[in-house]
Design a protein around this motif. Sequence first.
Motif, PDB file in Angstrom:
ATOM      1  N   ARG A  92     166.249   6.296  23.848  1.00 25.77           N
ATOM      2  CA  ARG A  92     167.000   5.122  24.305  1.00 25.77           C
ATOM      3  C   ARG A  92     166.789   4.876  25.793  1.00 25.77           C
ATOM      4  NH1 ARG A  92     172.591   6.378  20.983  1.00 25.77           N
ATOM      5  NH2 ARG A  92     172.158   5.025  19.184  1.00 25.77           N
ATOM      6  N   GLU A  96     165.356   1.356  26.723  1.00 26.16           N
ATOM      7  CA  GLU A  96     166.355   0.415  27.235  1.00 26.16           C
ATOM      8  C   GLU A  96     166.476   0.399  28.754  1.00 26.16           C
ATOM      9  OE1 GLU A  96     169.995   1.254  25.118  1.00 26.16           O
ATOM     10  OE2 GLU A  96     168.917   1.389  23.206  1.00 26.16           O
ATOM     11  N   ASN A 117     164.286   6.543  13.307  1.00 28.20           N
ATOM     12  CA  ASN A 117     165.411   5.715  12.867  1.00 28.20           C
ATOM     13  C   ASN A 117     165.882   4.772  13.970  1.00 28.20           C
ATOM     14  OD1 ASN A 117     165.600   6.701  10.225  1.00 28.20           O
ATOM     15  ND2 ASN A 117     166.809   8.464  10.859  1.00 28.20           N
ATOM     16  N   TYR A 118     165.781   5.217  15.210  1.00 29.54           N
ATOM     17  CA  TYR A 118     166.173   4.374  16.347  1.00 29.54           C
ATOM     18  C   TYR A 118     165.197   3.202  16.524  1.00 29.54           C
ATOM     19  CZ  TYR A 118     166.364   2.868  21.221  1.00 29.54           C
ATOM     20  OH  TYR A 118     166.391   2.111  22.370  1.00 29.54           O
ATOM     21  N   LYS A 120     163.293   1.885  14.481  1.00 29.13           N
ATOM     22  CA  LYS A 120     163.311   0.969  13.332  1.00 29.13           C
ATOM     23  C   LYS A 120     164.121  -0.266  13.673  1.00 29.13           C
ATOM     24  CE  LYS A 120     164.453   0.902   8.374  1.00 29.13           C
ATOM     25  NZ  LYS A 120     164.978   1.717   7.243  1.00 29.13           N
ATOM     26  N   GLY A 121     165.132  -0.106  14.519  1.00 28.34           N
ATOM     27  CA  GLY A 121     165.968  -1.232  14.927  1.00 28.34           C
ATOM     28  C   GLY A 121     165.456  -1.980  16.133  1.00 28.34           C
ATOM     29  N   THR A 122     164.685  -1.296  16.998  1.00 26.38           N
ATOM     30  CA  THR A 122     164.205  -1.954  18.224  1.00 26.38           C
ATOM     31  C   THR A 122     162.826  -2.581  18.059  1.00 26.38           C
ATOM     32  OG1 THR A 122     163.113   0.029  19.108  1.00 26.38           O
ATOM     33  CG2 THR A 122     165.472  -0.250  19.594  1.00 26.38           C
ATOM     34  N   GLY A 123     162.041  -2.090  17.095  1.00 22.91           N
ATOM     35  CA  GLY A 123     160.681  -2.594  16.914  1.00 22.91           C
ATOM     36  C   GLY A 123     159.678  -1.972  17.859  1.00 22.91           C
ATOM     37  N   ILE A 142     158.069   3.217   8.043  1.00 23.48           N
ATOM     38  CA  ILE A 142     158.511   2.253   9.054  1.00 23.48           C
ATOM     39  C   ILE A 142     157.245   1.744   9.732  1.00 23.48           C
ATOM     40  CG2 ILE A 142     159.888   1.906  11.146  1.00 23.48           C
ATOM     41  CD1 ILE A 142     161.515   4.416  10.267  1.00 23.48           C
TER      42      ILE A 142
END
Length: 419
Positions: A92, A96, A117-118, A120-123, A142
Amino acid sequence: MDRRRFLKTSTAAVTAMGVGTAPWRVAQAQATPIKIGLLAPLTGVVASGGKEMVEGVQFYLDQVKNEMGGRKVELVIEDDASNPDTALQKARRLVEQGNCHMLIGNLLANTGLAVANYVKGTGTPYFIPIIAADDLTQRARIKNVIRVAGYTASAFTHPFGDWCLKQGYKRIATISQDYTFGHEQCGGLAQVFTEGGGTIVQQFWHPLNTADFSPYLGQLAELKVDAIFAMETGADSTRLIQQYASFGLKEKTPLLMAMNGTDQSVIRTIGPECEGIVAAAHFAEGSDVPTTAKFEKEYEAKYGKIPSLYGFSMYSGMMWIDAALKKIDGKVEDRETFIETVLKTELDNSPLGKTVRFDDYGNPIYDVYIRKVVKRADGKFWNVPIETYPNVSQFWKYDPVTYLKQPPYSRTFQGIKKA
């Protein structure tokens, strides 16, 4: 007209003309470095492998003068501490706060799954030359998690199970660290071995960072088996090999290991206890393939040690990413194009000496070596190929659709066929 208003007006005008992204914005992007976030376990039970990962990345960047796809590279390194929660926190931070264009690395399967898994949401493109959790290129793929120069955990133990049968082994026991990577490597061997008529007599699972293996070795010594297969990484591997020999088992029962068990990060720290151990992998630092030998000599000249699987994998992973970036002129900001290009790129100049391509599920196809630890003339130990299985798929000889209907390998499912 003030500068802010001028830029706003000019950008709108260019877009209205159908050009798309303004040329000055493209030039600005090209002028900025490509930021790569590297996650590696620099502390914890597999810290030795983590340090080799960093060396592999830096070795490649040194060779290309810190430039990939025509742009400078800024490498940001974070220690995942061999811990999934820490790995997630650091990932992160890199994405980020650090605004990294991509992530690469991690070693333990549980840390890699947390990061996967992280993203997967941010691309965010996440490259895993070492994380080998089978399902990342099987049941739970993924798209932006890409196994450049990587492998599934069970891919190399499938042919290893076949090799064991050819040696005439009928009964094998296994001992392994109790986490995903261990479950999958043991499962790959167990399924092929038992389907071919062999028997897995007993399986032992132990926690990471086990100091004393005597309770397990005592039980293993009492079993009537033809060989013992051990799946160990880092300090656990060092301790098991040393204690296996001191327990008197080395002279009685052949020790077979997963590839990481006899990695250079392990065997360079110990003595003759490791000699003769057999393992399966796609990389053998003692191979006489010219490109492999060249890589080994250059790496040893730079770092004063024989390259490990971890260093080789990260080096080759960076090479694969760079090959793709060259095709898109370094435009890493276009994530979709970047990811598609990586998956279509073949690695044709790696230290393996053979072109490597992805299968339809995003996993590389390799020749797999059955390797034996031998002593070089200078007294150092390394892995030398004694047999080769060409073009091994992550699905071995199984039909992929049928194979994926069975559960993933786990502590409770080892693919064992009962006699």
